[in-house]
Design a protein around this motif. Structure first.
Motif, PDB file in Angstrom:
ATOM      1  N   VAL A  30       3.855  11.106  -0.229  1.00 40.40           N
ATOM      2  CA  VAL A  30       3.491   9.697  -0.208  1.00 40.40           C
ATOM      3  C   VAL A  30       4.166   8.952  -1.357  1.00 40.40           C
ATOM      4  O   VAL A  30       4.152   9.412  -2.508  1.00 40.40           O
ATOM      5  CB  VAL A  30       1.956   9.526  -0.313  1.00 40.40           C
ATOM      6  N   LEU A  31       4.756   7.818  -1.041  1.00 42.70           N
ATOM      7  CA  LEU A  31       5.317   6.911  -2.047  1.00 42.70           C
ATOM      8  C   LEU A  31       4.228   5.894  -2.364  1.00 42.70           C
ATOM      9  O   LEU A  31       3.916   5.028  -1.551  1.00 42.70           O
ATOM     10  CB  LEU A  31       6.571   6.232  -1.496  1.00 42.70           C
ATOM     11  N   SER A  32       3.627   6.030  -3.538  1.00 40.72           N
ATOM     12  CA  SER A  32       2.445   5.241  -3.850  1.00 40.72           C
ATOM     13  C   SER A  32       2.685   4.245  -4.983  1.00 40.72           C
ATOM     14  O   SER A  32       3.236   4.616  -6.027  1.00 40.72           O
ATOM     15  CB  SER A  32       1.282   6.163  -4.247  1.00 40.72           C
ATOM     16  N   LEU A  88       6.767  -0.803  -7.225  1.00 41.05           N
ATOM     17  CA  LEU A  88       6.600  -1.183  -5.825  1.00 41.05           C
ATOM     18  C   LEU A  88       5.842  -2.496  -5.667  1.00 41.05           C
ATOM     19  O   LEU A  88       6.066  -3.244  -4.722  1.00 41.05           O
ATOM     20  CB  LEU A  88       5.851  -0.074  -5.066  1.00 41.05           C
ATOM     21  N   HIS A  89       4.950  -2.789  -6.613  1.00 40.76           N
ATOM     22  CA  HIS A  89       4.127  -3.996  -6.507  1.00 40.76           C
ATOM     23  C   HIS A  89       4.961  -5.267  -6.411  1.00 40.76           C
ATOM     24  O   HIS A  89       4.577  -6.222  -5.737  1.00 40.76           O
ATOM     25  CB  HIS A  89       3.188  -4.097  -7.710  1.00 40.76           C
ATOM     26  N   GLN A  90       6.123  -5.276  -7.086  1.00 37.29           N
ATOM     27  CA  GLN A  90       6.920  -6.503  -7.106  1.00 37.29           C
ATOM     28  C   GLN A  90       7.675  -6.746  -5.803  1.00 37.29           C
ATOM     29  O   GLN A  90       8.292  -7.801  -5.631  1.00 37.29           O
ATOM     30  CB  GLN A  90       7.884  -6.486  -8.293  1.00 37.29           C
ATOM     31  N   TYR A  91       7.608  -5.799  -4.872  1.00 32.34           N
ATOM     32  CA  TYR A  91       8.365  -5.940  -3.629  1.00 32.34           C
ATOM     33  C   TYR A  91       7.467  -6.130  -2.403  1.00 32.34           C
ATOM     34  O   TYR A  91       7.926  -5.979  -1.263  1.00 32.34           O
ATOM     35  CB  TYR A  91       9.284  -4.731  -3.437  1.00 32.34           C
ATOM     36  N   LYS A 151       0.832  -1.209   0.000  1.00 35.15           N
ATOM     37  CA  LYS A 151       0.000   0.000   0.000  1.00 35.15           C
ATOM     38  C   LYS A 151       0.869   1.262   0.000  1.00 35.15           C
ATOM     39  O   LYS A 151       2.091   1.179  -0.068  1.00 35.15           O
ATOM     40  CB  LYS A 151      -0.935  -0.021   1.216  1.00 35.15           C
ATOM     41  N   ASN A 152       0.206   2.415   0.081  1.00 35.05           N
ATOM     42  CA  ASN A 152       0.921   3.689   0.120  1.00 35.05           C
ATOM     43  C   ASN A 152       1.869   3.740   1.318  1.00 35.05           C
ATOM     44  O   ASN A 152       1.532   3.259   2.417  1.00 35.05           O
ATOM     45  CB  ASN A 152      -0.055   4.857   0.239  1.00 35.05           C
ATOM     46  N   LYS A 186       4.126  12.827   6.654  1.00 31.92           N
ATOM     47  CA  LYS A 186       2.689  13.032   6.847  1.00 31.92           C
ATOM     48  C   LYS A 186       2.307  14.502   6.828  1.00 31.92           C
ATOM     49  O   LYS A 186       1.327  14.887   6.193  1.00 31.92           O
ATOM     50  CB  LYS A 186       2.262  12.398   8.166  1.00 31.92           C
ATOM     51  N   LYS A 187       3.086  15.326   7.489  1.00 38.07           N
ATOM     52  CA  LYS A 187       2.768  16.751   7.608  1.00 38.07           C
ATOM     53  C   LYS A 187       2.688  17.429   6.252  1.00 38.07           C
ATOM     54  O   LYS A 187       1.856  18.319   6.024  1.00 38.07           O
ATOM     55  CB  LYS A 187       3.826  17.443   8.481  1.00 38.07           C
ATOM     56  N   GLU A 188       3.530  16.995   5.321  1.00 39.67           N
ATOM     57  CA  GLU A 188       3.558  17.607   3.989  1.00 39.67           C
ATOM     58  C   GLU A 188       2.865  16.745   2.937  1.00 39.67           C
ATOM     59  O   GLU A 188       2.932  17.039   1.749  1.00 39.67           O
ATOM     60  CB  GLU A 188       5.007  17.886   3.580  1.00 39.67           C
ATOM     61  N   ASN A 189       2.226  15.675   3.393  1.00 34.49           N
ATOM     62  CA  ASN A 189       1.491  14.761   2.512  1.00 34.49           C
ATOM     63  C   ASN A 189       2.374  14.229   1.379  1.00 34.49           C
ATOM     64  O   ASN A 189       1.962  14.169   0.218  1.00 34.49           O
ATOM     65  CB  ASN A 189       0.238  15.449   1.939  1.00 34.49           C
TER      66      ASN A 189
END
Length: 412
Positions: free
Chosen positions: A115-117, A124-127, A104-105, A110-113
């Motif tokens: 996000v590594l999505s 990222l899906h392969q990991y 997932k994300n 967080k404060k600056e929003n």
């Protein structure tokens, strides 16, 4: 088995040292802070038992792992760079460890929003299920190429601690200033003394590359004439408008954001100007040598056409070649690629043989007499806040180094 905790600890000890290089500096290394990691690496190589450890006046590091076999074996090398890109800050890196990534994300800040999505960065899906090291969203990580350094040092340490793995003489080399195109400039190939080498400077697991861009840099200078705007008719020449005309005359779809694979491009990466003078800085890239030369000619021809249109030499252009496609130097010795490919397959890694859309120290070293293909180091999204590296990929890269050494020693 190479320890995950050991790899993580070593990698973090490297990335938390700022080694950003500076293209505007004329020294080598281009920044004094690169010495901080260079000196640490030299001492670490000595501490794990490497021999002939040297660090020269330009911060180039070399070391030897002696052969542990009696028969003659080619001398091989492994090379990585310790500087990080000037494109994004490398100061105060605060790595985050994401254990058993859930797919997932990943909230970096967080404060600056920030996000590594995986919706945007699909690799990222392969990991999923693996351990990732990310940034905190305010700096780059430095996996390019401190992951490569970590893997080389860890592989040498493993081979020293496991003498049952037979290998020939191995040389390792760590360089400054690769990110600004100077990593190989003062590399002493004769002193290194390897028959061939591998840069550990690729991205995702499985990458094996022996083709790269032909590369040049171009500086376009537009001269204008500043006159009081209230009385400027027929007198003012606004360099900004002419520079815009130059920019718009190059093929818009032949830019990095519209190209892939073997497709080349023109990349405008810096603009600085006012009415009196505007400077455009481009990089020119193409895998095909003829297309590369044609791209340079397009820019020269456009310069001449605009000068003709304005009836004076209002634009000048300076083009400098930077490096060339190493394919020409590697193809006569393709067995060195075959060894790396075999090493990956024996470790259940699917080789991804593809062209580099960039360059490495290896591209220049290959033309200096040291054939030098490129192998994955594991990282993704280099040169920015979304950079990350799977720890499992670093472990696999370390194993590939050991396996290449072992296979080379078995060659007849």
């Amino acid at each position: 088995m190479i320890s995950k905790e050991h790899i993580i600890k070593r990698f973090i000890s490297y990335v938390t040292i700022d080694t950003q290089s500076d293209p505007n500096s004329e020294t080598t290394p281009s920044t004094k802070k690169q010495w901080d990691l260079a000196n640490k690496l030299a001492e670490e190589l000595k501490s794990i038992g490497m021999q002939e450890v040297t660090i020269d006046e330009n911060a180039y590091i070399m070391a030897t792992l002696p052969s542990n076999v009696k028969h003659e074996v080619p001398v091989i090398g492994f090379i990585s760079h310790f500087d990080t890109s000037p494109d994004f800050t490398g100061a105060n890196v605060k790595p985050q460890i994401i254990d058993k990534y859930n797919g997932k994300n990943i909230v970096l800040k967080k404060k600056e929003n920030i996000v590594l999505s995986p919706d945007y960065f699909e690799d990222l899906h392969q990991y999923k299920g693996q351990t990732l090291i990310t940034t905190d969203g305010t700096t780059l990580l430095g996996a390019d190429d401190k992951a490569g350094i970590c893997e080389i040092v860890s592989a040498m340490e493993y081979l020293i601690n496991h003498p049952e793995i037979k290998h020939g003489k191995i040389r390792v080399g760590f360089t400054p200033d690769e990110e600004i195109g100077r990593g190989a400039h003062k590399f002493d190939v004769n002193k290194f003394g390897a028959d061939w080498a591998y840069t550990m400077d690729g991205s995702q697991i499985g990458e094996l590359e022996y083709e790269n861009f032909n590369a040049a840099g171009a500086v376009v200078t537009v001269k204008g004439k500043s006159v009081h705007p209230g009385y400027a008719k027929g007198k003012m020449i606004n360099s900004l408008y002419i520079a815009q005309e130059f920019i718009n005359s190059l093929p818009r779809i032949e830019t990095p954001e519209h190209t892939e694979g073997y497709q080349g491009f023109f990349h405008l990466h810096d603009v600085n100007g006012n009415v009196e003078q505007t400077m455009l800085k481009y990089i020119i890239r193409d895998h095909d040598k003829k297309h590369f030369e044609a791209r340079k000619e397009v820019m020269v021809k456009l310069t001449n056409e605009l000068n003709s249109q304005y009836g004076r030499e209002i634009i000048s252009i300076e083009i400098k070649d930077q490096y060339f496609n190493m394919k020409e130097q590697i193809e006569p010795v393709m067995h060195i690629v075959n060894i790396a490919e075999k090493a990956m397959k024996e470790l259940d890694i699917t080789p991804i043989i593809k062209p580099i859309r960039g360059g490495t120290d290896g591209s220049q070293l290959s033309y200096m007499g040291l054939p030098c293909p490129n192998i994955f180091a594991g990282g993704h999204n280099f040169h920015g806040r979304y950079e990350y590296v799977p720890v499992e990929s670093m472990i696999k890269a370390t194993e590939v180094i050991c396996k290449i050494a072992e296979l080379t020693a078995k060659r007849k």
